[in-house]
Design a protein around this motif. Structure first.
Motif, mmCIF file in Angstrom:
data_model
loop_
_atom_site.group_PDB
_atom_site.id
_atom_site.type_symbol
_atom_site.label_atom_id
_atom_site.label_comp_id
_atom_site.label_asym_id
_atom_site.label_seq_id
_atom_site.Cartn_x
_atom_site.Cartn_y
_atom_site.Cartn_z
ATOM 1 N N GLN A 40 0.846 -1.188 0.000
ATOM 2 C CA GLN A 40 0.000 0.000 0.000
ATOM 3 C C GLN A 40 0.887 1.245 0.000
ATOM 4 O OE1 GLN A 40 -2.180 -0.984 3.567
ATOM 5 N NE2 GLN A 40 -0.862 0.253 4.881
ATOM 6 N N LYS A 138 -7.609 -0.349 -1.677
ATOM 7 C CA LYS A 138 -6.779 0.552 -0.871
ATOM 8 C C LYS A 138 -7.579 1.090 0.300
ATOM 9 C CE LYS A 138 -7.760 4.690 -3.634
ATOM 10 N NZ LYS A 138 -7.186 5.756 -4.468
ATOM 11 N N SER A 145 -2.867 0.692 -3.894
ATOM 12 C CA SER A 145 -2.610 -0.636 -3.328
ATOM 13 C C SER A 145 -2.479 -1.593 -4.503
ATOM 14 C CB SER A 145 -3.763 -1.068 -2.418
ATOM 15 O OG SER A 145 -3.573 -2.402 -1.952
#
Length: 258
Positions: A40, A138, A145
């Motif tokens: 991430q 994400k 992500s």
């Protein structure tokens, strides 16, 4: 880049989390003969982290790790294994992760005395999942992500490259003693596919005949009455894990040391 307005809920409700302890979750997937890790990217800088988050006061460490894995992958009941904890006063220092930088990007002012800038201890897990089933999502405080090959990591924040390397070391030890390849392969697979998986994770070549012999002796995989056509003259048989033997292997171990 503007952070979503509702992301400020993290600060508003920060009292629901334990302070100075967090979970880092190294999520591994296997795709096209590569071991990949789901990372991430925080809004505040051009670096990446493993998936992670804070622990709610109402949940155990394991529940926090499961929640984080579900939030990022959309999958429940993933294989989780705690492999270590990490703490160092220097890990709180990272260019970009400052009150000034956060205010500059988000417009939200966080006092420099806030606990989110303090010394953190991370309890770390690795998680295994079948790559094709994941719908990467994400978090509210993240710009992106996505999956990265373990061999080609982007610039990492804090000590997260070290955490990934430690997770990989733990995975290599565990896969030699427990049948955790089950989590990374599709339900039905060929012997060359599981052979390639083990070579990829262990980072070395394995003798084909010796590997197959040891694998079949464990009885954790069963040969099916099905083949997969992969070429004009090639239709290898398919195999699948025997769920009962697999569960036994997780408890007692199996002899797959190479």
């Amino acid at each position: 880049m503007t952070i979503p307005a509702d992301a400020t809920r993290f600060v508003e409700y920060s009292d629901q989390f334990l302070k100075n302890v967090a979970v880092d979750n190294v999520i591994f997937g296997y795709h096209e003969k590569e071991l990949k890790v789901l990372l991430q990217q925080p809004y505040t800088l051009d670096k990446w982290t493993v998936t992670g988050g804070y622990i709610k006061k109402t949940e155990s460490i394991e529940q926090a790790a499961s929640r984080i894995a579900f939030d990022r992958t959309g999958l429940k009941d993933l294989y989780l294994k705690q492999f270590g904890s990490f703490g160092n006063p220097q890990r709180v220092i990272d260019k970009g992760f400052t009150p000034q930088r956060i205010k500059e990007i988000t417009g939200f002012e966080i006092p420099s005395t806030s606990w989110i800038f303090d010394y953190f201890v991370s309890v770390s897990f690795y998680t295994l999942t079948e790559f094709s089933k994941v719908e990467s999502t994400k978090g509210e405080l993240e710009a992106d992500s996505k999956w990265w090959p373990v061999s080609e990591l982007p610039p990492m924040m804090f000590d997260h490259e070290h955490i990934i390397n430690e997770a990989l070391s733990a995975l290599r030890v565990h896969i030699a003693h427990f049948p955790i390849g089950y989590e990374l392969l599709p339900e039905k697979f060929t012997l060359p596919e599981i052979h390639s998986l083990y070579e990829t994770i262990l980072g070395k070549s394995l003798d084909d005949r010796n590997f197959t012999k040891k694998l079949l002796l464990t009885k954790i995989v069963s040969k099916l009455d099905e083949t997969r056509k992969i070429g004009r003259h090639r239709s290898p048989f398919l195999y699948q894990f025997d769920k009962e033997k697999y569960e036994e292997g997780l408890k007692s171990g199996v002899a797959l040391v190479f």
